[in-house]
Design a protein around this motif. Structure first.
Motif, PDB file in Angstrom:
ATOM      1  N   ASP A 166      33.404  25.655   0.794  1.00 50.71           N
ATOM      2  CA  ASP A 166      34.333  24.748   1.479  1.00 50.71           C
ATOM      3  C   ASP A 166      35.790  25.054   1.186  1.00 50.71           C
ATOM      4  O   ASP A 166      36.687  24.454   1.786  1.00 50.71           O
ATOM      5  CB  ASP A 166      34.015  23.289   1.140  1.00 50.71           C
ATOM      6  CG  ASP A 166      34.021  23.010  -0.353  1.00 50.71           C
ATOM      7  OD1 ASP A 166      34.397  23.908  -1.137  1.00 50.71           O
ATOM      8  OD2 ASP A 166      33.634  21.898  -0.745  1.00 50.71           O
ATOM      9  N   ALA A 167      36.061  25.992   0.260  1.00 47.92           N
ATOM     10  CA  ALA A 167      37.435  26.425  -0.005  1.00 47.92           C
ATOM     11  C   ALA A 167      37.750  27.769   0.657  1.00 47.92           C
ATOM     12  O   ALA A 167      38.829  28.322   0.446  1.00 47.92           O
ATOM     13  CB  ALA A 167      37.675  26.514  -1.511  1.00 47.92           C
ATOM     14  N   GLY A 168      36.792  28.307   1.415  1.00 49.55           N
ATOM     15  CA  GLY A 168      37.018  29.573   2.090  1.00 49.55           C
ATOM     16  C   GLY A 168      36.682  30.797   1.265  1.00 49.55           C
ATOM     17  O   GLY A 168      36.968  31.926   1.669  1.00 49.55           O
ATOM     18  N   VAL A 169      36.052  30.595   0.091  1.00 45.29           N
ATOM     19  CA  VAL A 169      35.726  31.705  -0.806  1.00 45.29           C
ATOM     20  C   VAL A 169      34.351  32.265  -0.433  1.00 45.29           C
ATOM     21  O   VAL A 169      33.368  31.515  -0.391  1.00 45.29           O
ATOM     22  CB  VAL A 169      35.726  31.240  -2.272  1.00 45.29           C
ATOM     23  CG1 VAL A 169      35.342  32.393  -3.198  1.00 45.29           C
ATOM     24  CG2 VAL A 169      37.087  30.681  -2.653  1.00 45.29           C
ATOM     25  N   PRO A 170      34.234  33.581  -0.183  1.00 48.00           N
ATOM     26  CA  PRO A 170      32.943  34.162   0.163  1.00 48.00           C
ATOM     27  C   PRO A 170      32.105  34.435  -1.079  1.00 48.00           C
ATOM     28  O   PRO A 170      32.621  34.659  -2.176  1.00 48.00           O
ATOM     29  CB  PRO A 170      33.326  35.467   0.865  1.00 48.00           C
ATOM     30  CG  PRO A 170      34.606  35.864   0.198  1.00 48.00           C
ATOM     31  CD  PRO A 170      35.326  34.578  -0.129  1.00 48.00           C
ATOM     32  N   GLY A 171      30.800  34.422  -0.910  1.00 48.84           N
ATOM     33  CA  GLY A 171      29.883  34.722  -2.008  1.00 48.84           C
ATOM     34  C   GLY A 171      28.468  34.786  -1.490  1.00 48.84           C
ATOM     35  O   GLY A 171      28.234  34.957  -0.290  1.00 48.84           O
ATOM     36  N   LEU A 172      27.509  34.630  -2.384  1.00 46.18           N
ATOM     37  CA  LEU A 172      26.097  34.631  -2.029  1.00 46.18           C
ATOM     38  C   LEU A 172      25.458  33.323  -2.495  1.00 46.18           C
ATOM     39  O   LEU A 172      25.896  32.738  -3.494  1.00 46.18           O
ATOM     40  CB  LEU A 172      25.387  35.828  -2.671  1.00 46.18           C
ATOM     41  CG  LEU A 172      25.838  37.199  -2.148  1.00 46.18           C
ATOM     42  CD1 LEU A 172      25.269  38.318  -3.014  1.00 46.18           C
ATOM     43  CD2 LEU A 172      25.430  37.394  -0.694  1.00 46.18           C
ATOM     44  N   ARG A 173      24.447  32.885  -1.806  1.00 42.74           N
ATOM     45  CA  ARG A 173      23.870  31.577  -2.119  1.00 42.74           C
ATOM     46  C   ARG A 173      23.013  31.634  -3.373  1.00 42.74           C
ATOM     47  O   ARG A 173      22.368  32.636  -3.670  1.00 42.74           O
ATOM     48  CB  ARG A 173      23.038  31.071  -0.947  1.00 42.74           C
ATOM     49  CG  ARG A 173      23.877  30.827   0.306  1.00 42.74           C
ATOM     50  CD  ARG A 173      23.165  29.917   1.275  1.00 42.74           C
ATOM     51  NE  ARG A 173      23.900  29.811   2.532  1.00 42.74           N
ATOM     52  CZ  ARG A 173      24.927  28.986   2.747  1.00 42.74           C
ATOM     53  NH1 ARG A 173      25.323  28.196   1.768  1.00 42.74           N
ATOM     54  NH2 ARG A 173      25.542  28.958   3.908  1.00 42.74           N
ATOM     55  N   ALA A 174      23.017  30.520  -4.090  1.00 47.23           N
ATOM     56  CA  ALA A 174      22.125  30.371  -5.234  1.00 47.23           C
ATOM     57  C   ALA A 174      20.694  30.232  -4.737  1.00 47.23           C
ATOM     58  O   ALA A 174      20.444  29.949  -3.560  1.00 47.23           O
ATOM     59  CB  ALA A 174      22.530  29.149  -6.062  1.00 47.23           C
ATOM     60  N   HIS A 175      19.731  30.435  -5.637  1.00 50.98           N
ATOM     61  CA  HIS A 175      18.320  30.395  -5.260  1.00 50.98           C
ATOM     62  C   HIS A 175      17.931  29.010  -4.769  1.00 50.98           C
ATOM     63  O   HIS A 175      18.231  27.993  -5.401  1.00 50.98           O
ATOM     64  CB  HIS A 175      17.463  30.772  -6.476  1.00 50.98           C
ATOM     65  CG  HIS A 175      15.994  30.774  -6.206  1.00 50.98           C
ATOM     66  ND1 HIS A 175      15.412  31.611  -5.284  1.00 50.98           N
ATOM     67  CD2 HIS A 175      14.990  30.031  -6.734  1.00 50.98           C
ATOM     68  CE1 HIS A 175      14.115  31.401  -5.250  1.00 50.98           C
ATOM     69  NE2 HIS A 175      13.818  30.451  -6.122  1.00 50.98           N
ATOM     70  N   ARG A 176      17.275  28.960  -3.602  1.00 50.17           N
ATOM     71  CA  ARG A 176      16.787  27.713  -3.010  1.00 50.17           C
ATOM     72  C   ARG A 176      17.901  26.670  -2.912  1.00 50.17           C
ATOM     73  O   ARG A 176      17.701  25.491  -3.205  1.00 50.17           O
ATOM     74  CB  ARG A 176      15.609  27.149  -3.809  1.00 50.17           C
ATOM     75  CG  ARG A 176      14.350  28.021  -3.743  1.00 50.17           C
ATOM     76  CD  ARG A 176      13.229  27.408  -4.581  1.00 50.17           C
ATOM     77  NE  ARG A 176      12.900  26.058  -4.157  1.00 50.17           N
ATOM     78  CZ  ARG A 176      12.066  25.759  -3.158  1.00 50.17           C
ATOM     79  NH1 ARG A 176      11.469  26.732  -2.487  1.00 50.17           N
ATOM     80  NH2 ARG A 176      11.816  24.504  -2.837  1.00 50.17           N
ATOM     81  N   SER A 177      19.078  27.099  -2.521  1.00 48.48           N
ATOM     82  CA  SER A 177      20.221  26.197  -2.493  1.00 48.48           C
ATOM     83  C   SER A 177      21.205  26.640  -1.423  1.00 48.48           C
ATOM     84  O   SER A 177      21.261  27.816  -1.045  1.00 48.48           O
ATOM     85  CB  SER A 177      20.911  26.191  -3.862  1.00 48.48           C
ATOM     86  OG  SER A 177      22.117  25.463  -3.823  1.00 48.48           O
TER      87      SER A 177
END
Length: 409
Positions: A166-177
């Motif tokens: 929600d702050a515009g920072v890219p990344g990868l999702r946590a497991h089952r989340s």
């Protein structure tokens, strides 16, 4: 534990010896001792199944319960390894541990051990779900192994979808989340390609598709150029292509070896994408034959038609393969299928068997779906005559498998 009981072990610390690997990137354990932490299991609780990540079979671990639906099982992350497996190694990525990125499952195991784990899962799923197919098969399901692909366990991923918080920072999702894990890099992507993208900011709560081209540069929401089956493929943004650079040619080779389409014959390529496997069939049937490639994605149909414009024997049919099977003409001698992760399913298998192709080369990216489909094919009069699997997604629990089916009559 009686059905009327409701328990919640969330955040409880458990200690146990880890059992066998299971489908989904975890191992199976059972609580058989008193568990330290926030209270001890009651006699009814003992024997409860725990699906534990970041562990290996035979290890003694302490694990924190991360998810408890209140039934016969719960999920946990191993946070301390008391008795490690000889196959355990230090993960190459610092974001791959408990509470971190959910993209990888087996970074804590040697590459050879990872393939052994996947082989065990594949054999177990086939034994459980495809017993009827095993009875008529001319190959042994117990002998299939997950084969290594060229290129090593890191730097193989040419496409990755990043989530944006929600702050515009890219990344990868946590497991089952849906939580976004902010990362500095990903060792599965070619070195240095992802870092400039991760430094940028994007529209909050969106997704970003990143493609790494042959020159090692990352491109955002852009097309790509791929080379496989002796051809060059110009791909539009969003068009599907295998993420492991060696997999497309590997699958093309298996189809070439197994399909045996006759000169002047008819072949179908169902869920065909841009027609990669259809191009192999086209070489076999020749200019007097017919290859029908069925694909629902408009961009894939357009890209494939452009790439195979020099092959008049190839026609693209835009539509959902499971709906088109009964409409396609003429009847096929050979069919290649590469369905989504859920597999073909009963209706599609029955519709395809009714067209009576002599051979079917069936590609699957989920061992459970493969097992179910092989059982359905056995019931429809087909026997398994070939079976191979490939470690197309190192560090994860995913794999790619191919089965050759032949009419039993």
């Amino acid at each position: 534990m009686s059905p009327a009981q409701t328990i919640d072990w969330t955040d409880r610390m458990l200690e146990f010896t880890v059992g066998p690997v299971a489908h989904g990137g975890h191992c199976v354990a059972r609580v058989v001792d008193d568990a330290p932490g926030s209270g001890e299991p009651t006699p009814d609780d003992r024997g409860r199944v725990v699906f534990v990540r970041h562990a290996l079979p035979g290890e003694r671990v302490r694990a924190v319960v991360t998810d408890d639906p209140g039934g016969s099982f719960c999920r946990a992350d191993a946070v301390a390894v008391l008795e490690p497996s000889p196959d355990r190694v230090e993960p190459p990525c610092s974001w791959a541990g408990p509470g971190g990125c959910g993209g990888c499952d087996f970074q804590h195991a040697t590459p050879a051990a990872q393939r052994e784990l996947k082989t065990a899962v594949l054999r177990e799923q086939l034994a459980r779900l495809a017993a009827a197919a095993a009875e008529s098969a001319t190959v042994s399901f117990d002998e299939v192994v997950v084969e290594e692909l060229p290129g090593g366990p890191l730097g193989w991923r040419t496409r990755v979808r990043l989530a944006v918080d929600d702050a515009g920072v890219p990344g990868l999702r946590a497991h089952r989340s849906h939580d976004v894990c902010e990362i500095g890099d990903c060792p599965l992507v070619p070195g240095g390609a992802l870092e400039p993208v991760l430094e940028r900011r994007f529209r909050p709560e969106s997704e970003v598709d990143v493609t790494v081209d042959g020159d090692g540069a990352a491109r955002i929401d852009a097309g790509a150029t791929a080379h496989a089956a002796g051809r060059t493929w110009e791909l539009s943004a969003g068009t599907f292509w295998q993420v492991h650079p060696a997999l497309a040619d590997t699958l093309a080779g298996v189809v070439r070896d197994w399909s045996g389409a006759r000169t002047g014959g008819v072949a179908w390529d169902l869920y065909g994408g841009v027609g990669l496997l259809g191009s192999v069939l086209a070489d076999q049937v020749g200019p007097d034959g017919t290859v029908l490639v069925v694909e629902s994605a408009p961009s894939a149909v357009a890209d494939g038609a452009a790439a195979l414009a020099d092959l008049p024997q190839v026609s693209f049919v835009r539509g959902r393969a499971e709906r088109e099977i009964s409409r396609l003409r003429p009847d096929p001698d050979v069919v290649v299928t590469d369905p989504p992760r859920t597999g073909l399913g009963r209706a599609a298998v029955q519709a395809l068997a009714a067209r009576r192709p002599q051979r079917i080369v069936h590609v699957a990216c989920d061992p459970a779906a493969l097992g179910r489909d092989l059982a359905l094919f056995a019931g429809a009069g087909y026997r398994v005559a070939g079976l191979r699997a490939f470690d197309a997604f190192p560090m994860t629990h995913h794999m790619e498998a191919v089965a050759l089916l032949e009419r039993a009559d």
